[in-house]
Design an enzyme around this catalytic site. Structure first.
Site, PDB file in Angstrom:
ATOM      1  N   CYS A 256      41.837  42.261  38.138  1.00  0.00           N
ATOM      2  CA  CYS A 256      42.919  41.353  38.492  1.00  0.00           C
ATOM      3  C   CYS A 256      42.246  40.069  38.962  1.00  0.00           C
ATOM      4  O   CYS A 256      41.089  40.105  39.398  1.00  0.00           O
ATOM      5  CB  CYS A 256      43.788  41.961  39.590  1.00  0.00           C
ATOM      6  SG  CYS A 256      45.424  41.251  39.656  1.00  0.00           S
TER       7      CYS A 256
ATOM      8  N   CYS B 161      46.878  42.505  35.901  1.00  0.00           N
ATOM      9  CA  CYS B 161      47.693  41.312  36.135  1.00  0.00           C
ATOM     10  C   CYS B 161      47.636  40.439  34.892  1.00  0.00           C
ATOM     11  O   CYS B 161      46.650  40.468  34.148  1.00  0.00           O
ATOM     12  CB  CYS B 161      47.260  40.553  37.383  1.00  0.00           C
ATOM     13  SG  CYS B 161      45.720  39.644  37.264  1.00  0.00           S
TER      14      CYS B 161
ATOM     15  N   CYS C 293      36.958  37.486  29.427  1.00  0.00           N
ATOM     16  CA  CYS C 293      36.180  38.420  30.243  1.00  0.00           C
ATOM     17  C   CYS C 293      34.715  38.379  29.845  1.00  0.00           C
ATOM     18  O   CYS C 293      34.379  37.989  28.733  1.00  0.00           O
ATOM     19  CB  CYS C 293      36.697  39.854  30.052  1.00  0.00           C
ATOM     20  SG  CYS C 293      38.352  40.117  30.687  1.00  0.00           S
TER      21      CYS C 293
END
Length: 170
Positions: free
Chosen positions: A12, A88, A96
């Site tokens: 998140c 989220c 990422c």
């Protein structure tokens, strides 16, 4: 059946509420099969006190809870990740790091309870709803026959779990 322990990372943005709750749930529900971690792209540096209060109220040990960067899990000394779940919507949209070992990924977004205002009861209900949604999804995941599913089938299950809102009552 395999005796492997699967490493799971919950992401998140702030790593202060939802990912912390998910880490706690997975380490309880998946004990012996899964080891959970949590991290954030822009960690707040502290865990939301309401998340700690919720977990303690549900008899979770919260000593593990700290807000940390996802970079801790992208280096050579990090645990090898088998699964990475964003919880989220902001984290799902971010680029990422490249996770060593090419873990399976899915988005399991749930509303941020810290966005809620109102009475103490209404705020507590928002936190319990987040807990319930995460508990339901993690329970579904923990009960999948992972070792007997091919990668494509497993990915389909992971994606489906992320779209389920109220499949199991805790």
């Amino acid at each position: 059946m395999t005796d492997a322990i699967y490493n799971v990372l919950f992401l998140c943005t702030g790593n202060s509420t939802r990912s912390i709750i998910a880490e706690a749930i997975m380490n309880r529900v998946g004990q012996g099969t899964f080891k959970a971690y949590s991290a954030g792209s822009s960690p707040l540096g502290s865990v939301n006190p309401k998340a700690i209060e919720l977990l303690k109220g549900l008899n979770f040990n919260t000593d593990f809870a700290r807000s940390k960067s996802w970079n801790e899990f992208a280096g050579p000394d990090a645990p090898r990740l088998d699964f990475v779940f964003t919880v989220c919507d902001n984290a799902a949209g971010e680029v990422c790091p490249i996770w060593p070992g090419q873990p399976m990924t899915a988005h399991w977004g749930v509303p941020d309870p810290s966005d809620h205002s109102g009475t103490v009861a209404e705020i507590n209900l928002a936190y319990m709803d987040t807990y319930r949604m995460l508990y339901n999804r993690i329970s579904l995941f923990a009960n999948l026959p992972i070792s007997s599913l091919d990668r494509l089938s497993l990915q389909k299950h992971l994606n489906e779990i992320g779209t389920e809102r109220d499949t199991v009552k805790s």
